[in-house]
Design an enzyme around this catalytic site. Structure first.
Site, PDB file in Angstrom:
ATOM      1  NE  ARG A   1      -3.761  -0.069   1.099  1.00 17.60           N
ATOM      2  CZ  ARG A   1      -4.693   0.335   0.704  1.00 17.60           C
ATOM      3  NH1 ARG A   1      -5.594   0.071  -0.064  1.00 17.60           N
ATOM      4  NH2 ARG A   1      -5.539   1.796   1.226  1.00 17.60           N
TER       5      ARG A   1
ATOM      6  CB  ALA B   1      -8.043  19.892   4.173  1.00 20.95           C
ATOM      7  NE  ARG B   2     -10.285  13.545   7.385  1.00 21.05           N
ATOM      8  CZ  ARG B   2     -11.277  13.160   6.615  1.00 21.05           C
ATOM      9  NH1 ARG B   2     -12.107  12.973   6.647  1.00 21.05           N
ATOM     10  NH2 ARG B   2     -10.948  11.676   6.512  1.00 21.05           N
TER      11      ARG B   2
ATOM     12  CG  HIS C   1     -13.276   6.771   5.755  1.00 25.43           C
ATOM     13  ND1 HIS C   1     -14.035   7.300   4.653  1.00 25.43           N
ATOM     14  CD2 HIS C   1     -12.546   6.585   4.948  1.00 25.43           C
ATOM     15  CE1 HIS C   1     -12.737   7.491   3.658  1.00 25.43           C
ATOM     16  NE2 HIS C   1     -11.385   6.811   3.974  1.00 25.43           N
TER      17      HIS C   1
ATOM     18  CE1 TYR D   1     -12.569  12.409  -4.960  1.00 26.13           C
ATOM     19  CE2 TYR D   1     -12.055  13.502  -2.896  1.00 26.13           C
ATOM     20  CZ  TYR D   1     -12.471  12.276  -3.762  1.00 26.13           C
ATOM     21  OH  TYR D   1     -12.889  11.429  -2.760  1.00 26.13           O
ATOM     22  N   PRO D   2      -8.016  16.862  -3.772  1.00 24.59           N
ATOM     23  CG  PRO D   2      -7.166  19.116  -4.056  1.00 24.59           C
ATOM     24  CD  PRO D   2      -8.114  18.147  -4.642  1.00 24.59           C
TER      25      PRO D   2
HETATM   26  C1  VOV Z   1     -11.986   1.983  -2.531  1.00 24.40           C
HETATM   27  C2  VOV Z   1     -12.156   2.848  -1.121  1.00 24.40           C
HETATM   28  C3  VOV Z   1     -11.675   3.453   0.474  1.00 24.40           C
HETATM   29  C4  VOV Z   1     -11.377   2.455   1.271  1.00 24.40           C
HETATM   30  C5  VOV Z   1     -10.963   0.925   1.426  1.00 24.40           C
HETATM   31  C6  VOV Z   1     -10.435   3.252   2.408  1.00 24.40           C
HETATM   32  C7  VOV Z   1     -10.148   3.246   3.427  1.00 24.40           C
HETATM   33  C8  VOV Z   1      -9.518   3.807   4.756  1.00 24.40           C
HETATM   34  C9  VOV Z   1      -9.455   2.889   5.648  1.00 24.40           C
HETATM   35  C10 VOV Z   1      -9.110   2.374   6.506  1.00 24.40           C
HETATM   36  C11 VOV Z   1      -8.718   4.693   6.283  1.00 24.40           C
HETATM   37  C12 VOV Z   1      -7.812   4.801   7.955  1.00 24.40           C
HETATM   38  C13 VOV Z   1      -6.030   4.901   7.713  1.00 24.40           C
HETATM   39  C14 VOV Z   1      -5.177   4.226   7.127  1.00 24.40           C
HETATM   40  O1  VOV Z   1      -4.917   3.023   7.184  1.00 24.40           O
HETATM   41  O2  VOV Z   1      -4.902   5.358   6.634  1.00 24.40           O
HETATM   42  C15 VOV Z   1      -8.774   5.458   5.324  1.00 24.40           C
HETATM   43  C16 VOV Z   1      -8.093   6.491   5.152  1.00 24.40           C
HETATM   44  C17 VOV Z   1      -8.385   8.075   4.452  1.00 24.40           C
HETATM   45  N1  VOV Z   1      -9.500   7.827   3.196  1.00 24.40           N
HETATM   46 FE1  VOV Z   1     -10.226   6.350   2.731  1.00 24.40          FE
HETATM   47  N2  VOV Z   1     -10.630   4.829   2.000  1.00 24.40           N
HETATM   48  C18 VOV Z   1     -11.750   4.702   0.635  1.00 24.40           C
HETATM   49  C19 VOV Z   1     -11.849   5.988   0.194  1.00 24.40           C
HETATM   50  C20 VOV Z   1     -11.828   6.988   0.625  1.00 24.40           C
HETATM   51  C21 VOV Z   1     -12.242   8.299  -0.441  1.00 24.40           C
HETATM   52  C22 VOV Z   1     -13.613   7.676  -1.582  1.00 24.40           C
HETATM   53  C23 VOV Z   1     -12.140   9.156   0.376  1.00 24.40           C
HETATM   54  C24 VOV Z   1     -12.721  10.312  -0.020  1.00 24.40           C
HETATM   55  C25 VOV Z   1     -14.366  10.515   0.535  1.00 24.40           C
HETATM   56  C26 VOV Z   1     -14.833  11.179   1.433  1.00 24.40           C
HETATM   57  O3  VOV Z   1     -15.740  11.119   2.007  1.00 24.40           O
HETATM   58  O4  VOV Z   1     -13.590  11.422   2.286  1.00 24.40           O
HETATM   59  C27 VOV Z   1     -11.060   8.902   0.805  1.00 24.40           C
HETATM   60  C28 VOV Z   1     -10.892   9.917   2.185  1.00 24.40           C
HETATM   61  C29 VOV Z   1      -9.381   9.295   2.446  1.00 24.40           C
HETATM   62  C30 VOV Z   1      -8.687   9.875   3.990  1.00 24.40           C
HETATM   63  C31 VOV Z   1      -8.722  12.119   3.472  1.00 24.40           C
HETATM   64  C32 VOV Z   1      -7.794   9.526   4.680  1.00 24.40           C
HETATM   65  C33 VOV Z   1      -6.927   9.571   5.318  1.00 24.40           C
HETATM   66  C34 VOV Z   1      -7.114   9.736   7.414  1.00 24.40           C
HETATM   67  C35 VOV Z   1      -7.596  10.865   7.911  1.00 24.40           C
HETATM   68  O5  VOV Z   1      -7.986  11.738   8.925  1.00 24.40           O
HETATM   69  O6  VOV Z   1      -8.655  11.527   6.936  1.00 24.40           O
HETATM   70  N3  VOV Z   1     -10.625   7.366   1.333  1.00 24.40           N
HETATM   71  N4  VOV Z   1      -9.588   4.874   4.262  1.00 24.40           N
END
Ligand code: VOV
Length: 249
Positions: A131, A148-149, A172, A145-146
């Site tokens: 990963r 932020a929290r 999530h 797309y970028p």
């Molecule tokens: C294919 C889909 C998919 C999957 C399986 C997935 C899983 C995960 C896991 C398990 C984790 C947590 C910790 C890690 O292991 O890093 C994350 C982390 C994160 N994600 Fe995600 N995400 C997806 C998809 C996914 C999308 C589509 C988005 C944007 C839309 C949304 O509305 O946010 C997103 C955002 C993020 C972000 C910005 C982070 C960073 C951490 C934070 O503090 O924000 N993500 N994500």
């Protein structure tokens, strides 16, 4: 006081969009155009060798909409390599026609949030290694797309307890899992490197899945309450074998 979560970090990433100067391209002779495209394909061949050796990854997309014409995505072990790639493109003949647009610099990031991994050294797991240093899937479509929290007084991601953040990100992840086989994602962190805080790069065979996953995630609390989004860029994959056709007039 809220506690920072440990991140494990992987390859550096450059998202580089370009507008193609079709007007100047049309004024160039066919020989010059062919020479430029051939040189460009040689550069792509070098990137392919890097990817073959698992020392980086790249993908090129034709952007839908007018934010750009092309989007390059590069993953490399160092920022130096990313800068060298950009400069090589600019020095090449095709570089004369590739007008720089938006760019985003970040580093692939995973966190220790996931409760299933508590107590394990994530960096040593083969899953995490893949990963952090991924070969990008050459699926038909990508969406970048970028985001932020929020740091609002009544919704500040960086103020809430680690346990709460872990729970929200777990939920999530559960939503994300429903899209297994349909959407792949690479999350890159840009705090201290670029605007926004995370870059989301999604890959899909069917672009409708981008709309579906982003919509469904809008109902997850981590998004509803804490997410801010930048501009979306959607592109169609351009493999090397279709580069000639793309530039042919
Ligand atoms: C294919 C889909 C998919 C999957 C399986 C997935 C899983 C995960 C896991 C398990 C984790 C947590 C910790 C890690 O292991 O890093 C994350 C982390 C994160 N994600 Fe995600 N995400 C997806 C998809 C996914 C999308 C589509 C988005 C944007 C839309 C949304 O509305 O946010 C997103 C955002 C993020 C972000 C910005 C982070 C960073 C951490 C934070 O503090 O924000 N993500 N994500």
């Amino acid at each position: 006081m809220a506690e920072a979560v440990i991140t494990v970090d992987g390859w550096s990433a450059l998202h580089d969009t370009r507008t193609f100067d079709w007007t100047s391209w049309k004024l160039t002779s066919q020989e010059e155009r062919e020479a430029a495209v051939n040189e460009f394909k040689e550069i792509i061949t070098k990137w392919e060798a890097v990817e073959e050796a698992k020392e980086g990854s790249h993908a090129l997309y034709k952007v839908v909409g007018n934010k750009a014409d092309l989007m390059f995505v590069f993953l490399r072990p160092t920022m130096d390599e990313l800068e060298e790639i950009k400069t090589e493109i600019n020095k090449s003949k095709i570089g004369d026609f590739l007008i720089p647009g938006y760019s985003y610099v970040s580093i692939i990031e995973m966190t220790m949030h996931n409760p299933m991994d508590e107590g394990k050294d994530r960096e040593l797991s083969p899953y995490v290694k893949d990963r952090l240093r991924p070969i990008m899937p050459k699926w038909e479509h990508a969406c970048f797309y970028p985001m932020a929290r929020r740091r609002w007084s009544d919704a500040n991601w960086f103020e809430i307890d680690k346990e709460e953040r872990t729970k929200l990100l777990y939920d999530h992840g559960m939503t994300g899992r429903k899209y297994a086989g349909k959407v792949k994602e690479i999350i890159t962190g840009s705090i201290g490197l670029d605007e926004w805080e995370w870059g989301v790069t999604l890959f899909a065979h069917d672009p409708l899945q981008f709309k579906k996953i982003v919509y469904e995630m809008r109902f997850d609390e981590v998004t509803t309450k804490y997410a801010e989004f930048g501009d979306f860029i959607v592109g169609n994959y351009l493999p090397k074998e279709n580069v000639d056709a793309y530039f042919t007039l």
